[in-house]
Design an enzyme around this catalytic site. Structure first.
Site, PDB file in Angstrom:
ATOM      1  N   TYR A  52      23.494  -3.147  -8.717  1.00  0.00           N
ATOM      2  CA  TYR A  52      22.151  -2.577  -8.744  1.00  0.00           C
ATOM      3  C   TYR A  52      22.168  -1.066  -8.498  1.00  0.00           C
ATOM      4  O   TYR A  52      22.805  -0.566  -7.574  1.00  0.00           O
ATOM      5  CB  TYR A  52      21.253  -3.230  -7.680  1.00  0.00           C
ATOM      6  CG  TYR A  52      19.898  -2.567  -7.589  1.00  0.00           C
ATOM      7  CD1 TYR A  52      18.947  -2.766  -8.583  1.00  0.00           C
ATOM      8  CD2 TYR A  52      19.592  -1.697  -6.545  1.00  0.00           C
ATOM      9  CE1 TYR A  52      17.713  -2.134  -8.526  1.00  0.00           C
ATOM     10  CE2 TYR A  52      18.365  -1.064  -6.481  1.00  0.00           C
ATOM     11  CZ  TYR A  52      17.431  -1.283  -7.478  1.00  0.00           C
ATOM     12  OH  TYR A  52      16.225  -0.637  -7.443  1.00  0.00           O
ATOM     13  N   HIS A  82      10.430   9.627 -11.118  1.00  0.00           N
ATOM     14  CA  HIS A  82       9.868   9.311  -9.813  1.00  0.00           C
ATOM     15  C   HIS A  82       9.197  10.518  -9.148  1.00  0.00           C
ATOM     16  O   HIS A  82       8.585  10.376  -8.086  1.00  0.00           O
ATOM     17  CB  HIS A  82      10.954   8.753  -8.893  1.00  0.00           C
ATOM     18  CG  HIS A  82      11.331   7.338  -9.209  1.00  0.00           C
ATOM     19  ND1 HIS A  82      11.678   6.928 -10.478  1.00  0.00           N
ATOM     20  CD2 HIS A  82      11.412   6.222  -8.423  1.00  0.00           C
ATOM     21  CE1 HIS A  82      11.961   5.637 -10.464  1.00  0.00           C
ATOM     22  NE2 HIS A  82      11.799   5.177  -9.228  1.00  0.00           N
ATOM     23  N   ASN A 194      16.127   6.949  -2.117  1.00  0.00           N
ATOM     24  CA  ASN A 194      15.897   5.626  -1.533  1.00  0.00           C
ATOM     25  C   ASN A 194      16.038   5.716  -0.018  1.00  0.00           C
ATOM     26  O   ASN A 194      17.079   5.415   0.555  1.00  0.00           O
ATOM     27  CB  ASN A 194      16.913   4.648  -2.113  1.00  0.00           C
ATOM     28  CG  ASN A 194      16.345   3.251  -2.301  1.00  0.00           C
ATOM     29  OD1 ASN A 194      17.082   2.297  -2.432  1.00  0.00           O
ATOM     30  ND2 ASN A 194      15.028   3.126  -2.326  1.00  0.00           N
ATOM     31  N   TYR A 277     -14.822   8.801  35.176  1.00  0.00           N
ATOM     32  CA  TYR A 277     -13.522   8.308  34.704  1.00  0.00           C
ATOM     33  C   TYR A 277     -12.705   9.387  33.996  1.00  0.00           C
ATOM     34  O   TYR A 277     -11.477   9.425  34.115  1.00  0.00           O
ATOM     35  CB  TYR A 277     -13.713   7.127  33.748  1.00  0.00           C
ATOM     36  CG  TYR A 277     -14.191   5.848  34.379  1.00  0.00           C
ATOM     37  CD1 TYR A 277     -14.452   5.760  35.746  1.00  0.00           C
ATOM     38  CD2 TYR A 277     -14.378   4.713  33.601  1.00  0.00           C
ATOM     39  CE1 TYR A 277     -14.897   4.571  36.315  1.00  0.00           C
ATOM     40  CE2 TYR A 277     -14.816   3.526  34.160  1.00  0.00           C
ATOM     41  CZ  TYR A 277     -15.079   3.457  35.509  1.00  0.00           C
ATOM     42  OH  TYR A 277     -15.511   2.293  36.064  1.00  0.00           O
ATOM     43  N   ARG A 280     -11.225  11.241  37.023  1.00  0.00           N
ATOM     44  CA  ARG A 280     -10.422  10.477  37.992  1.00  0.00           C
ATOM     45  C   ARG A 280      -9.308   9.671  37.326  1.00  0.00           C
ATOM     46  O   ARG A 280      -8.288   9.360  37.951  1.00  0.00           O
ATOM     47  CB  ARG A 280     -11.408   9.622  38.784  1.00  0.00           C
ATOM     48  CG  ARG A 280     -11.058   8.227  39.126  1.00  0.00           C
ATOM     49  CD  ARG A 280     -11.980   7.687  40.234  1.00  0.00           C
ATOM     50  NE  ARG A 280     -13.356   7.527  39.838  1.00  0.00           N
ATOM     51  CZ  ARG A 280     -13.982   6.353  39.823  1.00  0.00           C
ATOM     52  NH1 ARG A 280     -13.365   5.255  40.203  1.00  0.00           N
ATOM     53  NH2 ARG A 280     -15.251   6.272  39.471  1.00  0.00           N
ATOM     54  N   PHE A 326      15.204   0.410   3.285  1.00  0.00           N
ATOM     55  CA  PHE A 326      14.265   1.460   2.866  1.00  0.00           C
ATOM     56  C   PHE A 326      12.834   1.164   3.298  1.00  0.00           C
ATOM     57  O   PHE A 326      11.949   2.013   3.188  1.00  0.00           O
ATOM     58  CB  PHE A 326      14.279   1.599   1.340  1.00  0.00           C
ATOM     59  CG  PHE A 326      14.155   0.277   0.630  1.00  0.00           C
ATOM     60  CD1 PHE A 326      12.974  -0.443   0.654  1.00  0.00           C
ATOM     61  CD2 PHE A 326      15.237  -0.255  -0.041  1.00  0.00           C
ATOM     62  CE1 PHE A 326      12.856  -1.671   0.021  1.00  0.00           C
ATOM     63  CE2 PHE A 326      15.129  -1.491  -0.685  1.00  0.00           C
ATOM     64  CZ  PHE A 326      13.942  -2.201  -0.655  1.00  0.00           C
ATOM     65  N   GLU A 411       8.153  -5.369  -5.779  1.00  0.00           N
ATOM     66  CA  GLU A 411       8.010  -4.710  -4.484  1.00  0.00           C
ATOM     67  C   GLU A 411       6.610  -5.043  -3.958  1.00  0.00           C
ATOM     68  O   GLU A 411       5.672  -4.271  -4.103  1.00  0.00           O
ATOM     69  CB  GLU A 411       8.250  -3.210  -4.647  1.00  0.00           C
ATOM     70  CG  GLU A 411       9.663  -2.948  -5.169  1.00  0.00           C
ATOM     71  CD  GLU A 411       9.886  -1.557  -5.732  1.00  0.00           C
ATOM     72  OE1 GLU A 411       8.966  -0.708  -5.620  1.00  0.00           O
ATOM     73  OE2 GLU A 411      10.966  -1.315  -6.281  1.00  0.00           O
TER      74      GLU A 411
END
Length: 503
Positions: A52, A82, A194, A277, A280, A326, A411
């Site tokens: 791959y 990409h 990646n 609050y 304190r 990844f 994916e």
């Protein structure tokens, strides 16, 4: 010089590399591992094995075999296709962090990339040739694909960079420095993109800012305590010991130290029995956010030294394994936690601002105005702080609870971690402005009380702050004051050093 080896980079070292002019280099042993991993890739290509990302397509196209003659073109096509990032670019300092973190991950020696490519990443970081990387477009799984593709483009002489304060074509500084663009070979494009370095870099830079701001929150709140004549019994060590949180105890201890010698603070019953609050409970609230910062720091330092690409090469190439390192879920959750923690620093700060400006809650002039009625004083500063707090509430919605499938459902679960990191950064920026407003209001309250009554430590903070913003003796364009003080909080370490006892 800081040697990167893929295993021991800390946030403290990253701070030195990003902000203090330290330079990076590769350790000798890490380069040996890189060379061994690269030999495995070349053997795979030479033998025509189906692996791959080396001799196949990507994502849903992983079943498409690529011939040995096309494996280099495959990697170039990957970077081009990409590089789909959109929107404003990450700040240059984040791009520099991306370069360093990607190099560090590749130096672990599981990615099959040539040492020359890693050395080029480090060269760009050292020479401040910083890729222009759009902030939007990453799903935070399969790596930060779009941002890291833009990070890789300048290695090829393509895309844009920030260089010497200008944004220009990447080829320009390369020609100036006589640097030849790189030609990618098998697996190298995939190895470059990646990973989780966009979200991790943005997260690391934000964490470094957030940690500093958290110390500043402790120092600024001490000024407010004096401006409001707060009761210091609430910070007694015994109260915090019996609950047991170290971070809460640390905040209380810092407040006691900062306020020691003050003639403005009070004891129970002198002016009132208890404070609200937001006064304190500063150790409890700030301390809880410090706990979250500790968690975030731990996850970032693991991820900064992690192999996050796919596939990974083991045992000299005997095993090439596809997995999911990844996937950005660990950092996505950490960034959402960081967002919440920082939003709370802002939320409690805004309530302290309200107590400083509201005449029904203190004995100071209404809205700290020199002439209440004719002059509005700090009235609208509180509005601005409230607006930022409300914006933070929307930004703090967890990005990690969302997912959307991609690559034809191959994916099918993603982290949205980069969105989470960007939101954490935006929240931190907003909180810095809120704290600037609190500081301005606290200093104005102290001006009415008497600077001479401050503790020795808070007096130093007050006097440093007065160099940035003068006393409010008439209404003016307060936006300028807020922005000046905000920049000072971002760029100077004066308050932090006083809080830590370093000055």
């Amino acid at each position: 010089m800081i040697l990167l080896d893929g295993n021991r980079l800390s946030l403290a070292q990253l701070r030195e590399l990003l902000y203090n002019g330290e330079r990076a280099d590769c350790s000798y042993k890490s380069l040996q591992r890189v060379d061994e991993s690269r030999e495995a890739v070349e053997t795979i290509v030479a033998n025509g094995k189906t692996v791959y990302g080396i001799t196949t397509g990507f994502g849903k196209l992983s079943d498409v075999h690529i011939s040995s003659s096309d494996v280099d073109q495959l990697q170039l096509n990957l970077i081009y296709s990409h590089a789909c990032g959109v929107g404003d670019p990450f700040p240059p300092i984040v791009s520099k962090a991306m370069l360093l973190l990607r190099a560090n991950a590749l130096l672990k020696g599981f990615s099959g990339i040539r040492r020359e490519v890693i050395e080029r990443l480090i060269l760009y970081a050292n020479e401040d040739i910083l890729p222009v990387v759009p902030q939007q477009g990453s799903l935070g799984a399969s790596g930060d694909l779009a941002p890291l593709a833009h990070l890789a483009l300048p290695l090829l002489g393509e895309g844009e960079v920030f260089y010497r304060g200008k944004r220009e074509k990447a080829i320009v500084p390369l020609k100036v420095k006589g640097i030849q663009p790189i030609q990618l070979t098998a697996k190298e494009g995939l190895a470059l993109i990646n990973g989780t370095q966009a979200m991790t870099a943005m997260g690391a830079v934000t964490y470094l800012e957030a940690e500093k701001l958290a110390y500043e929150a402790d120092g600024i709140s001490a000024l407010t305590l004096e401006g409001l004549r707060a009761i210091t019994d609430a910070f007694d060590e015994r109260i915090h010991l019996v609950r047991g949180y170290p971070e809460q105890m640390d905040v209380a201890r810092r407040l006691r130290k900062l306020l020691k010698g003050s003639r403005l603070t009070t004891k129970q019953g002198e002016v009132r029995v208890q404070d609200a609050y937001s006064i304190r409970c500063i150790p409890q609230v700030h301390g809880a956010s410090w706990q979250a910062l500790g968690y975030v720091k731990e996850k970032l330092e693991i991820e900064m030294n992690a192999a996050t690409d796919n596939p990974l090469i083991f045992d000299g190439g005997a095993k090439v394994l596809s997995g999911g390192n990844f996937h950005g879920q660990p950092i996505a959750l950490a960034m959402d936690f960081l967002s919440i923690a920082m939003a709370e620093f802002g939320s409690i700060s805004e309530r302290r601002i309200e107590r400083l400006v509201n005449p029904q809650l203190n004995d100071l002039p209404a809205f700290l105005s020199p002439e209440p009625g004719l002059q509005s004083g700090a009235m609208i500063m509180q509005y601005a702080a409230a607006s930022l707090v409300s914006e933070n509430k929307t930004l703090a919605h967890p990005a990690s609870v969302d997912s959307i499938p991609s690559s034809a459902n191959q994916e099918d679960h993603v982290s949205m971690g980069t969105i989470g990191a960007r939101h954490a950064s935006q929240i931190t920026t907003n909180v810095r402005r809120i704290l600037a407003i609190e500081a301005i209001c606290a200093m104005q309250g102290i001006a009415y009380r008497g600077e001479d009554q401050l503790s020795p430590q808070t007096k130093r903070i007050y006097q440093a702050g007065r160099q940035i913003v003068k006393i409010i003796d008439c209404d003016r364009i307060f936006s300028y004051d807020i922005e000046r003080f905000t920049e000072w909080l971002k760029n100077e370490n004066e308050i932090t050093n006083i809080v830590l006892g370093l000055k």
